[in-house]
Design a protein around this motif. Structure first.
Motif, PDB file in Angstrom:
ATOM      1  N   UNK A  17     -14.502  -2.097  -0.475  1.00 31.83           N
ATOM      2  CA  UNK A  17     -13.048  -2.283  -0.338  1.00 31.83           C
ATOM      3  C   UNK A  17     -12.335  -1.537  -1.470  1.00 31.83           C
ATOM      4  N   UNK A  18     -12.829  -1.648  -2.686  1.00 30.03           N
ATOM      5  CA  UNK A  18     -12.208  -0.963  -3.822  1.00 30.03           C
ATOM      6  C   UNK A  18     -12.234   0.551  -3.639  1.00 30.03           C
ATOM      7  N   UNK A  19     -13.364   1.083  -3.130  1.00 28.66           N
ATOM      8  CA  UNK A  19     -13.448   2.531  -2.883  1.00 28.66           C
ATOM      9  C   UNK A  19     -12.476   2.962  -1.789  1.00 28.66           C
ATOM     10  N   UNK A  20     -12.293   2.127  -0.785  1.00 23.48           N
ATOM     11  CA  UNK A  20     -11.353   2.465   0.286  1.00 23.48           C
ATOM     12  C   UNK A  20      -9.916   2.447  -0.225  1.00 23.48           C
ATOM     13  N   UNK A  21      -9.633   1.625  -1.226  1.00 18.15           N
ATOM     14  CA  UNK A  21      -8.287   1.547  -1.804  1.00 18.15           C
ATOM     15  C   UNK A  21      -7.993   2.680  -2.783  1.00 18.15           C
ATOM     16  N   UNK A  22      -9.001   3.183  -3.458  1.00 15.49           N
ATOM     17  CA  UNK A  22      -8.801   4.090  -4.587  1.00 15.49           C
ATOM     18  C   UNK A  22      -7.970   5.345  -4.284  1.00 15.49           C
ATOM     19  N   UNK A  23      -8.059   5.960  -3.114  1.00 17.48           N
ATOM     20  CA  UNK A  23      -7.225   7.153  -2.891  1.00 17.48           C
ATOM     21  C   UNK A  23      -5.729   6.859  -2.914  1.00 17.48           C
ATOM     22  N   UNK A  24      -5.348   5.612  -2.655  1.00 15.74           N
ATOM     23  CA  UNK A  24      -3.932   5.247  -2.619  1.00 15.74           C
ATOM     24  C   UNK A  24      -3.411   4.733  -3.953  1.00 15.74           C
ATOM     25  N   UNK A  25      -4.294   4.548  -4.944  1.00 12.48           N
ATOM     26  CA  UNK A  25      -3.839   4.060  -6.246  1.00 12.48           C
ATOM     27  C   UNK A  25      -2.995   5.113  -6.944  1.00 12.48           C
ATOM     28  N   UNK A  26      -1.952   4.660  -7.621  1.00 13.44           N
ATOM     29  CA  UNK A  26      -1.100   5.547  -8.409  1.00 13.44           C
ATOM     30  C   UNK A  26      -1.489   5.422  -9.877  1.00 13.44           C
ATOM     31  N   UNK A  69       4.019  -4.161  -2.092  1.00 11.89           N
ATOM     32  CA  UNK A  69       4.106  -4.120  -0.621  1.00 11.89           C
ATOM     33  C   UNK A  69       3.187  -3.044  -0.052  1.00 11.89           C
ATOM     34  N   UNK A  70       3.233  -1.843  -0.633  1.00 11.61           N
ATOM     35  CA  UNK A  70       2.355  -0.755  -0.178  1.00 11.61           C
ATOM     36  C   UNK A  70       0.885  -1.124  -0.361  1.00 11.61           C
ATOM     37  N   UNK A  71       0.575  -1.737  -1.498  1.00  7.50           N
ATOM     38  CA  UNK A  71      -0.804  -2.115  -1.787  1.00  7.50           C
ATOM     39  C   UNK A  71      -1.333  -3.109  -0.755  1.00  7.50           C
ATOM     40  N   UNK A  72      -0.527  -4.081  -0.386  1.00  7.75           N
ATOM     41  CA  UNK A  72      -0.970  -5.094   0.579  1.00  7.75           C
ATOM     42  C   UNK A  72      -1.279  -4.451   1.934  1.00  7.75           C
ATOM     43  N   UNK A  73      -0.455  -3.508   2.350  1.00  4.17           N
ATOM     44  CA  UNK A  73      -0.733  -2.788   3.601  1.00  4.17           C
ATOM     45  C   UNK A  73      -2.030  -1.990   3.475  1.00  4.17           C
ATOM     46  N   UNK A  74      -2.198  -1.289   2.350  1.00  2.00           N
ATOM     47  CA  UNK A  74      -3.422  -0.509   2.125  1.00  2.00           C
ATOM     48  C   UNK A  74      -4.648  -1.418   2.050  1.00  2.00           C
ATOM     49  N   UNK A  75      -4.486  -2.605   1.485  1.00  2.00           N
ATOM     50  CA  UNK A  75      -5.584  -3.558   1.403  1.00  2.00           C
ATOM     51  C   UNK A  75      -6.029  -4.000   2.794  1.00  2.00           C
ATOM     52  N   UNK A  76      -5.074  -4.257   3.681  1.00  2.00           N
ATOM     53  CA  UNK A  76      -5.424  -4.630   5.055  1.00  2.00           C
ATOM     54  C   UNK A  76      -6.245  -3.529   5.722  1.00  2.00           C
TER      55      UNK A  76
END
Length: 112
Positions: A17-26, A69-76
């Motif tokens: 999950x963390x790897x899937x999120x990482x491209x969207x991290x600022x 808000x963006x993070x929660x969508x990306x987390x889903x």
């Protein structure tokens, strides 16, 4: 003054999950995985289970709200990706043997 939020979510495969999120991290975000290996072993849980912890720092309240808000969508989406990846991994054989076990259809004798 900086505004901060920390979001903690538990997952069966926290690293995925963390790897899937990482491209969207600022630059204002950091995501880590925390594991309680002793508890996971004692409970018989999967060793990949853990908590994804994301810390967000922004200068304004509005900026923090928009980022959360963006993070929660990306987390889903990341949770869906991890779930699908686990399903596909279990559906595929782990060893298909060497590729050379089959004869090649592309072998042609050009010396007639």
């Amino acid at each position: 003054m900086s505004r901060r939020a920390t979001i903690r979510t538990d997952h069966d495969d926290a690293a995925l999950v963390a790897r899937a999120l990482s491209p969207d991290n600022t630059d204002e975000m950091s995501t880590t995985v925390e594991r309680d290996d002793a508890a996971a072993t004692a409970d018989g849980d999967d060793e990949r289970a853990g908590t994804v912890v994301t810390r967000i720092d922004r200068e304004t309240t509005g900026g923090l709200q928009a980022t959360v808000d963006d993070y929660v969508v990306n987390l889903e989406v990341a949770i869906d990706v991890a779930s699908q990846a686990r399903t596909v991994q279990h559906a595929e054989p782990t060893d298909t043997g060497p590729v050379s076990e089959r004869g090649s259809d592309s072998t042609h004798d050009t010396t007639q």
